[in-house]
Design a protein around this motif. Structure first.
Motif, PDB file in Angstrom:
ATOM      1  N   GLY A 144      56.877  41.861  46.635  1.00  0.00           N
ATOM      2  CA  GLY A 144      57.058  40.434  46.836  1.00  0.00           C
ATOM      3  C   GLY A 144      57.229  39.715  45.517  1.00  0.00           C
ATOM      4  O   GLY A 144      57.407  40.341  44.463  1.00  0.00           O
ATOM      5  N   ARG A 145      57.172  38.360  45.570  1.00  0.00           N
ATOM      6  CA  ARG A 145      57.292  37.521  44.369  1.00  0.00           C
ATOM      7  C   ARG A 145      55.972  36.812  44.104  1.00  0.00           C
ATOM      8  O   ARG A 145      55.316  36.316  45.030  1.00  0.00           O
ATOM      9  CB  ARG A 145      58.395  36.478  44.555  1.00  0.00           C
ATOM     10  CG  ARG A 145      59.792  37.032  44.529  1.00  0.00           C
ATOM     11  CD  ARG A 145      60.270  37.229  43.109  1.00  0.00           C
ATOM     12  NE  ARG A 145      61.551  37.934  43.072  1.00  0.00           N
ATOM     13  CZ  ARG A 145      62.117  38.357  41.957  1.00  0.00           C
ATOM     14  NH1 ARG A 145      61.519  38.137  40.797  1.00  0.00           N
ATOM     15  NH2 ARG A 145      63.257  38.997  41.992  1.00  0.00           N
ATOM     16  N   VAL A 156      53.629  33.953  43.319  1.00  0.00           N
ATOM     17  CA  VAL A 156      53.684  32.501  43.510  1.00  0.00           C
ATOM     18  C   VAL A 156      52.810  31.788  42.485  1.00  0.00           C
ATOM     19  O   VAL A 156      53.249  30.853  41.823  1.00  0.00           O
ATOM     20  CB  VAL A 156      53.249  32.120  44.950  1.00  0.00           C
ATOM     21  CG1 VAL A 156      53.284  30.599  45.131  1.00  0.00           C
ATOM     22  CG2 VAL A 156      54.141  32.810  45.978  1.00  0.00           C
ATOM     23  N   THR A 212      48.689  34.979  43.853  1.00  0.00           N
ATOM     24  CA  THR A 212      49.196  34.978  45.226  1.00  0.00           C
ATOM     25  C   THR A 212      50.597  35.566  45.210  1.00  0.00           C
ATOM     26  O   THR A 212      51.355  35.391  44.254  1.00  0.00           O
ATOM     27  CB  THR A 212      49.232  33.558  45.827  1.00  0.00           C
ATOM     28  OG1 THR A 212      49.996  32.690  44.965  1.00  0.00           O
ATOM     29  CG2 THR A 212      47.829  33.013  45.985  1.00  0.00           C
ATOM     30  N   ALA A 236      54.139  36.297  47.623  1.00  0.00           N
ATOM     31  CA  ALA A 236      54.920  36.022  48.827  1.00  0.00           C
ATOM     32  C   ALA A 236      55.661  37.287  49.238  1.00  0.00           C
ATOM     33  O   ALA A 236      56.483  37.811  48.479  1.00  0.00           O
ATOM     34  CB  ALA A 236      55.908  34.894  48.565  1.00  0.00           C
ATOM     35  N   SER A 295      58.131  39.634  51.931  1.00  0.00           N
ATOM     36  CA  SER A 295      59.467  39.379  52.473  1.00  0.00           C
ATOM     37  C   SER A 295      59.430  38.701  53.838  1.00  0.00           C
ATOM     38  O   SER A 295      60.382  38.017  54.216  1.00  0.00           O
ATOM     39  CB  SER A 295      60.238  40.697  52.574  1.00  0.00           C
ATOM     40  OG  SER A 295      59.599  41.585  53.467  1.00  0.00           O
ATOM     41  N   GLY A 298      57.422  36.338  54.623  1.00  0.00           N
ATOM     42  CA  GLY A 298      56.894  34.990  54.455  1.00  0.00           C
ATOM     43  C   GLY A 298      55.390  34.918  54.324  1.00  0.00           C
ATOM     44  O   GLY A 298      54.838  33.852  54.015  1.00  0.00           O
ATOM     45  N   SER A 299      54.689  36.019  54.524  1.00  0.00           N
ATOM     46  CA  SER A 299      53.238  36.035  54.380  1.00  0.00           C
ATOM     47  C   SER A 299      52.851  35.776  52.927  1.00  0.00           C
ATOM     48  O   SER A 299      53.513  36.258  51.995  1.00  0.00           O
ATOM     49  CB  SER A 299      52.657  37.385  54.823  1.00  0.00           C
ATOM     50  OG  SER A 299      52.954  37.654  56.176  1.00  0.00           O
ATOM     51  N   ILE A 300      51.772  35.027  52.726  1.00  0.00           N
ATOM     52  CA  ILE A 300      51.241  34.774  51.392  1.00  0.00           C
ATOM     53  C   ILE A 300      49.925  35.541  51.251  1.00  0.00           C
ATOM     54  O   ILE A 300      48.997  35.348  52.042  1.00  0.00           O
ATOM     55  CB  ILE A 300      51.010  33.269  51.143  1.00  0.00           C
ATOM     56  CG1 ILE A 300      52.312  32.500  51.310  1.00  0.00           C
ATOM     57  CG2 ILE A 300      50.418  33.041  49.755  1.00  0.00           C
ATOM     58  CD1 ILE A 300      53.391  32.853  50.300  1.00  0.00           C
ATOM     59  N   ARG A 316      46.698  36.905  48.754  1.00  0.00           N
ATOM     60  CA  ARG A 316      45.920  36.645  47.542  1.00  0.00           C
ATOM     61  C   ARG A 316      45.171  37.911  47.143  1.00  0.00           C
ATOM     62  O   ARG A 316      44.659  38.639  47.997  1.00  0.00           O
ATOM     63  CB  ARG A 316      44.921  35.515  47.763  1.00  0.00           C
ATOM     64  CG  ARG A 316      44.161  35.095  46.496  1.00  0.00           C
ATOM     65  CD  ARG A 316      43.376  33.808  46.739  1.00  0.00           C
ATOM     66  NE  ARG A 316      42.793  33.306  45.504  1.00  0.00           N
ATOM     67  CZ  ARG A 316      41.549  33.516  45.108  1.00  0.00           C
ATOM     68  NH1 ARG A 316      40.723  34.235  45.873  1.00  0.00           N
ATOM     69  NH2 ARG A 316      41.096  33.019  43.970  1.00  0.00           N
ATOM     70  N   GLU A 351      54.160  34.089  36.926  1.00  0.00           N
ATOM     71  CA  GLU A 351      54.712  33.479  38.134  1.00  0.00           C
ATOM     72  C   GLU A 351      56.212  33.733  38.225  1.00  0.00           C
ATOM     73  O   GLU A 351      56.925  33.698  37.229  1.00  0.00           O
ATOM     74  CB  GLU A 351      54.433  31.978  38.126  1.00  0.00           C
ATOM     75  CG  GLU A 351      52.953  31.635  38.240  1.00  0.00           C
ATOM     76  CD  GLU A 351      52.706  30.136  38.247  1.00  0.00           C
ATOM     77  OE1 GLU A 351      53.700  29.380  38.299  1.00  0.00           O
ATOM     78  OE2 GLU A 351      51.526  29.721  38.204  1.00  0.00           O
ATOM     79  N   ASN A 379      42.957  38.286  53.616  1.00  0.00           N
ATOM     80  CA  ASN A 379      44.376  38.105  53.899  1.00  0.00           C
ATOM     81  C   ASN A 379      44.626  38.548  55.340  1.00  0.00           C
ATOM     82  O   ASN A 379      44.033  39.523  55.803  1.00  0.00           O
ATOM     83  CB  ASN A 379      45.219  38.969  52.961  1.00  0.00           C
ATOM     84  CG  ASN A 379      45.050  38.580  51.510  1.00  0.00           C
ATOM     85  OD1 ASN A 379      45.333  37.452  51.138  1.00  0.00           O
ATOM     86  ND2 ASN A 379      44.590  39.513  50.683  1.00  0.00           N
TER      87      ASN A 379
END
Length: 393
Positions: free
Chosen positions: A246-247, A249, A257, A259, A261, A263-265, A267, A276, A304
């Motif tokens: 993911g990326r 945030v 945190t 993100a 693919s 859309g889940s975030i 931590r 970031e 999570n």
């Protein structure tokens, strides 16, 4: 203050062609009495490191020291190091007693003393009744124990082992692991052990150095490696890992945190230097992921939670492996204990999967080639191990 290092690699590199390095600027210290495993895939540099310590390979650059004395300019038989190989390297034409006595005869130990040492060594491995047999008359496990006795009989300061249990079946390999650990405890030897078997390294070692591309990616206790991998390579190589991508945030105070693919975030703890917007990997062990609908538990504020679709359930005896997908592509595996106190999800079900924030770690997706100097642990651990003498091979 005295130097805590018993074995020291300082800036050690090895190249066979002058251009490519199989070991690259290795800095590693080992304490006296420590059981250190070198773990990594084929071609990572772990065996070359062991062979340079044994004297069968010479460093292209750098120094190797043992108890403060430089080693890399001495031949193998002058290093006071025992060695055990995967193929045992026993002499087929000699009896077991003669095999064990060989390193003593090379060192010109008197016959009377040889006899006493061989007797004690065979008693240590619980094979004195086989002293007059030849290697072909022994099982694989018995031959490996003889190789251990031969490594220990001349009382070396260090014992090296190169994949010593790789040729044994699973049950015998586990038995020999405990045998080696017992000898290590009783004899307080300094052990350097090469393996590609993660479970073996985690079970037997005080500390494990994970190699990749000729460098140590992390050297730490088994618990630290498994629970707190320093980078993505270590997380994926040591044990089983759900490496969701993911990326990043946010990053703050050792937490980040991510993100995913779908859309889940998420931590979790994060490695130092993560920024970031960077691509990152979520390191999550399958046993830390909990299925709420199956286990009857509820997520709390420190967890999570993601929604996932069950693809397959695999029965593994003491647990079920639940294969899941998040969104259209990300795969996730959870281990569900076989307690027979809960209903299992079915293939096709959409369920909630949760894990605590501190049970996962967010790591940079790429692993840098650079690796830090690896000092010995702050305090020595009383573990011990065994190998076969350089003079015997």
């Amino acid at each position: 203050m005295s130097n805590p290092s018993f074995i020291s690699f300082s800036g050690v590199s090895k190249s066979y062609d002058g251009a490519n390095y199989v070991v690259d600027d290795l800095n590693l210290d080992v304490r006296k009495g420590e059981f250190l495993s070198l773990l990594g895939p084929s071609g990572s540099g772990k065996t070359t490191t062991l062979m340079m310590l044994a004297g069968f390979e010479s460093p292209t650059q750098g120094e190797i020291r043992l108890d403060g004395r430089r080693l890399d300019d001495k031949p193998p038989h002058q290093r006071d190091i025992g060695m055990v190989f995967q193929n045992y390297a026993l002499f087929p034409h000699l009896t077991i007693a003669e095999n064990v006595a060989f390193p003593l005869s090379v060192r010109r130990v008197g016959r009377a003393e040889q006899k006493g040492r061989v007797k004690r060594a065979l008693e240590m491995i619980e094979l004195p009744h086989l002293a007059n047999r030849r290697p072909a008359q022994l099982s694989g496990g018995q031959q490996q124990r003889v190789a251990l006795a031969r490594a220990l009989v001349f009382e070396p300061s260090v014992v090296l082992m190169d994949e010593p249990l790789g040729a044994l079946d699973k049950r015998l390999r586990e038995t020999m692991q405990y045998e080696i650990m017992r000898l290590h405890r009783e004899l307080s030897l300094t052990i350097v052990y090469v393996t590609h078997d993660q479970a073996e390294a985690l079970t037997m070692s005080d500390r494990v150095a994970v190699f990749s591309d000729g460098k140590i990616q992390q050297a730490a206790s088994p618990t630290e490696l498994y629970e707190n991998a320093s980078n993505a390579f270590v997380a994926n190589f040591v044990g089983e890992n759900n490496g969701l991508r993911g990326r990043v945030v946010t990053v703050k105070d050792g937490w980040a945190t991510l993100a995913l693919s779908d859309g889940s975030i998420i931590r979790g703890r994060c490695e130092q230097g993560l920024s970031e917007g960077a691509e990152a990997m979520l390191a999550l062990r399958p046993e830390r992921a909990h299925i709420h609908s199956a286990e009857g538990t509820q997520a709390d504020a420190h967890s999570n939670v993601v929604r996932a679709r069950v693809q397959e359930l695999v029965y593994c005896g003491d647990h079920h492996r639940v294969h899941l997908t998040l969104g259209s592509r990300d795969a996730l595996v959870a281990k569900l204990p076989n307690t027979q106190r809960h209903a299992l999800p079915s293939a096709g079900d959409t369920i909630e999967v949760a894990w605590r924030h501190d049970d996962c770690k967010i790591l940079a997706a790429s692993v840098p080639r650079s690796a830090p100097t690896v000092p010995p642990p702050a305090s020595p651990s009383p573990s011990i191990m065994s190998t076969a003498p350089a003079g015997a091979n």
